[in-house]
Write a protein that holds these residues in place. Structure first.
Motif, PDB file in Angstrom:
ATOM      1  N   TYR A  68     -31.816  30.098  -3.141  1.00  0.00           N
ATOM      2  CA  TYR A  68     -30.162  29.999  -2.939  1.00  0.00           C
ATOM      3  C   TYR A  68     -29.963  28.642  -2.288  1.00  0.00           C
ATOM      4  N   GLN A  69     -30.532  28.893  -1.029  1.00  0.00           N
ATOM      5  CA  GLN A  69     -30.214  27.642   0.173  1.00  0.00           C
ATOM      6  C   GLN A  69     -30.677  26.363  -0.486  1.00  0.00           C
ATOM      7  N   ASP A  70     -32.023  26.353  -0.896  1.00  0.00           N
ATOM      8  CA  ASP A  70     -32.634  25.096  -1.437  1.00  0.00           C
ATOM      9  C   ASP A  70     -31.694  24.387  -2.658  1.00  0.00           C
ATOM     10  N   ALA A  71     -30.977  25.465  -3.573  1.00  0.00           N
ATOM     11  CA  ALA A  71     -30.330  25.038  -4.720  1.00  0.00           C
ATOM     12  C   ALA A  71     -28.860  24.241  -4.204  1.00  0.00           C
ATOM     13  N   VAL A  72     -28.441  24.977  -3.114  1.00  0.00           N
ATOM     14  CA  VAL A  72     -27.070  24.302  -2.582  1.00  0.00           C
ATOM     15  C   VAL A  72     -27.312  23.043  -2.053  1.00  0.00           C
ATOM     16  N   ALA A  73     -28.286  23.078  -1.063  1.00  0.00           N
ATOM     17  CA  ALA A  73     -28.585  21.778  -0.457  1.00  0.00           C
ATOM     18  C   ALA A  73     -28.815  20.590  -1.424  1.00  0.00           C
ATOM     19  N   GLN A  74     -29.569  20.784  -2.373  1.00  0.00           N
ATOM     20  CA  GLN A  74     -30.132  19.768  -3.346  1.00  0.00           C
ATOM     21  C   GLN A  74     -28.784  19.196  -4.016  1.00  0.00           C
ATOM     22  N   LEU A  75     -27.944  20.360  -4.117  1.00  0.00           N
ATOM     23  CA  LEU A  75     -26.499  19.807  -5.034  1.00  0.00           C
ATOM     24  C   LEU A  75     -25.691  19.112  -4.520  1.00  0.00           C
ATOM     25  N   ILE A  76     -25.619  19.424  -2.873  1.00  0.00           N
ATOM     26  CA  ILE A  76     -24.719  18.591  -2.026  1.00  0.00           C
ATOM     27  C   ILE A  76     -25.437  17.400  -1.309  1.00  0.00           C
ATOM     28  N   GLY A  77     -26.769  17.217  -1.508  1.00  0.00           N
ATOM     29  CA  GLY A  77     -27.435  16.285  -0.832  1.00  0.00           C
ATOM     30  C   GLY A  77     -27.467  16.117   0.644  1.00  0.00           C
ATOM     31  N   GLU A  78     -27.689  17.748   1.172  1.00  0.00           N
ATOM     32  CA  GLU A  78     -27.353  17.641   2.579  1.00  0.00           C
ATOM     33  C   GLU A  78     -28.857  18.416   3.112  1.00  0.00           C
ATOM     34  N   CYS A  79     -29.144  18.065   4.457  1.00  0.00           N
ATOM     35  CA  CYS A  79     -30.175  19.243   4.879  1.00  0.00           C
ATOM     36  C   CYS A  79     -29.639  20.354   5.355  1.00  0.00           C
ATOM     37  N   TYR A  80     -30.622  21.554   5.114  1.00  0.00           N
ATOM     38  CA  TYR A  80     -30.386  22.742   5.236  1.00  0.00           C
ATOM     39  C   TYR A  80     -30.942  23.532   6.488  1.00  0.00           C
ATOM     40  N   GLU A  81     -32.123  23.010   6.782  1.00  0.00           N
ATOM     41  CA  GLU A  81     -32.771  23.589   7.825  1.00  0.00           C
ATOM     42  C   GLU A  81     -32.130  23.634   9.190  1.00  0.00           C
ATOM     43  N   ALA A  82     -32.014  24.712   9.843  1.00  0.00           N
ATOM     44  CA  ALA A  82     -31.392  24.810  11.087  1.00  0.00           C
ATOM     45  C   ALA A  82     -32.262  24.596  12.453  1.00  0.00           C
ATOM     46  N   TYR A  83     -33.397  25.437  12.387  1.00  0.00           N
ATOM     47  CA  TYR A  83     -34.434  25.551  13.382  1.00  0.00           C
ATOM     48  C   TYR A  83     -35.568  26.303  12.843  1.00  0.00           C
ATOM     49  N   VAL A  84     -36.681  26.327  13.777  1.00  0.00           N
ATOM     50  CA  VAL A  84     -37.710  27.207  13.567  1.00  0.00           C
ATOM     51  C   VAL A  84     -37.739  28.068  14.566  1.00  0.00           C
ATOM     52  N   ARG A  85     -38.169  29.516  14.156  1.00  0.00           N
ATOM     53  CA  ARG A  85     -38.382  30.513  14.997  1.00  0.00           C
ATOM     54  C   ARG A  85     -39.605  30.962  15.055  1.00  0.00           C
ATOM     55  N   GLU A  86     -39.818  31.668  16.070  1.00  0.00           N
ATOM     56  CA  GLU A  86     -41.136  32.526  16.152  1.00  0.00           C
ATOM     57  C   GLU A  86     -41.500  33.366  15.066  1.00  0.00           C
ATOM     58  N   THR A  87     -42.570  33.318  14.359  1.00  0.00           N
ATOM     59  CA  THR A  87     -42.927  34.497  13.305  1.00  0.00           C
ATOM     60  C   THR A  87     -43.564  35.677  14.094  1.00  0.00           C
ATOM     61  N   VAL A  88     -43.020  36.812  13.754  1.00  0.00           N
ATOM     62  CA  VAL A  88     -43.705  37.934  14.457  1.00  0.00           C
ATOM     63  C   VAL A  88     -44.831  38.397  13.718  1.00  0.00           C
ATOM     64  N   HIS A  89     -46.013  38.688  14.402  1.00  0.00           N
ATOM     65  CA  HIS A  89     -47.216  39.033  13.527  1.00  0.00           C
ATOM     66  C   HIS A  89     -46.937  40.296  12.913  1.00  0.00           C
ATOM     67  N   TYR A  90     -47.484  40.459  11.621  1.00  0.00           N
ATOM     68  CA  TYR A  90     -47.421  41.613  10.948  1.00  0.00           C
ATOM     69  C   TYR A  90     -48.868  42.157  10.659  1.00  0.00           C
ATOM     70  N   GLU A  91     -49.031  43.460  10.807  1.00  0.00           N
ATOM     71  CA  GLU A  91     -50.124  44.115  10.664  1.00  0.00           C
ATOM     72  C   GLU A  91     -49.811  45.325   9.706  1.00  0.00           C
ATOM     73  N   LYS A  92     -50.343  45.173   8.170  1.00  0.00           N
ATOM     74  CA  LYS A  92     -50.426  46.430   7.414  1.00  0.00           C
ATOM     75  C   LYS A  92     -50.605  47.717   8.016  1.00  0.00           C
TER      76      LYS A  92
END
Length: 352
Positions: free
Chosen positions: A82-106
């Motif tokens: 959804y975010q990628d589609a809206v960004a593409q249509l309005i021609g603007e950047c949509y990325e706000a920031y990068v946050r740390e990924t929590v490691h997941y163990e099954k």
């Protein structure tokens, strides 16, 4: 540092701007050749029934039973979130920031505990045969194979999936009271182990639920085929983990038919139509055809093959089922027309 993308919130004005982009221009950008589909619509050639409405700037796809505006169009045909589609249509950047990924163990699943069995399975048998229309022979065989039994406490149908050593790994329950819908997977159930109607051929039908698989087998018998010839499995959802497992067990299988639900009235959180079952079927066809399998889609007329079977048992023909679906769709569109005044007349024109 490992991280994941987080997307900013789009304003109502930005979403409105994205949905104001010309669908006609978008369709042409995506390679569709448009022709007249009536006074108010354009039809995309070789699209399986894609129509673009000039006045409302919306589309409708008959085969997939999907409709929407420019955002939905880009999500569907551009395979974007959804975010990628809206960004593409309005021609603007949509990325706000990068946050740390929590490691997941099954987490390892513990052993599954099956519900206690009733002294007899009369209620489960009655429900599957008399209410759901499944052939008695099919129900009896699967009960004898210990794949179906009746829960002692509430009389629910219990469906069991086993591993290669015949150890129970998956268990789902379905209520047997028509006025009280109940579905539940038992704790520690593993959906990678399917409910199985084992066959002898090189063909497997992948269904969403055990009742769908049994209903599909019933249709085979009603049409004069040996219901035990081909394999049928229940995925327990639209994920293909159970199919991957079954194909490992049966390397002789060369053909796969996805008999998933026809969710023609399903909507997502944004109230847009999403035929989840058929979208998954197309996705898995692409995946497994690339693996060398011969693939196809068997689409039910109504929501699923269980519903088709129930109506067939009432004397409905395939044409009747198609008519029922179209009438339901029309009623739904009429309800939606409160917010979308142009779409109703557009659809009526295509039908005419």
């Amino acid at each position: 540092m490992a991280g994941q993308k987080v997307y900013r919130h789009f304003t109502d004005e930005e979403i409105k701007r994205a949905n104001s982009v010309s669908l006609i221009d978008l369709a042409r950008q995506y390679g569709f050749e448009l022709e007249s589909g009536g006074n108010k619509a354009l039809h995309a050639k070789k699209s399986g029934g894609l129509y673009i409405f000039k006045d409302s700037n919306r589309f409708y796809h008959w085969t997939a039973d999907e409709k929407g505006g420019p955002i939905d169009f880009v999500m569907k045909y551009g395979n974007l979130a959804y975010q990628d589609a809206v960004a593409q249509l309005i021609g603007e950047c949509y990325e706000a920031y990068v946050r740390e990924t929590v490691h997941y163990e099954k987490e390892e699943k513990g052993p599954i505990i099956l519900p206690d069995k009733a002294e007899n399975f009369k209620r489960a048998y009655w429900y599957l045969v008399s209410v759901r229309g499944i052939e008695p022979e099919i129900v009896s065989v699967l009960m004898n194979e210990k794949k179906i039994h009746q829960e002692a406490k509430y009389g629910n149908c219990v469906f069991v999936g086993y591993d290669e050593n015949q150890t129970p790994k998956y268990c789902s329950m379905r209520g047997t009271y028509a006025n009280k819908a109940f579905k539940k997977d038992m704790t520690n159930s593993d959906k990678t182990f399917p409910f199985i109607i084992e066959g002898k051929s090189d063909l497997v039908f992948a269904c969403e639920s055990p009742i769908d698989a049994m209903s599909h087998a019933t249709f085979a018998k009603l049409y004069g085929h040996d219901w035990r010839q081909d394999h049928r499995i229940s995925l327990g959802c639209t994920w293909d983990g159970a199919l991957e497992k079954y194909l490992q067990w049966h390397p002789e299988i060369k053909r796969i038919v996805f008999a998933l639900d026809n969710d023609y009235l399903a909507k997502d959180k944004d109230n847009c139509y999403r035929n989840w079952g058929q979208m998954a079927a197309v996705k898995w066809c692409d995946k497994y055809s690339e693996k060398g399998y011969e693939v196809a889609i068997h689409k039910p007329h109504l929501n699923d093959f269980s519903e088709d079977l129930v109506e067939t048992r009432k004397g409905k023909s395939p044409e009747d089922l198609v008519r029922m679906r179209e009438e339901t769709l029309k009623a739904e569109f009429e309800k939606d027309a409160v917010d979308e005044p142009n779409i109703e007349s557009d659809l009526e024109e295509i039908e005419a």
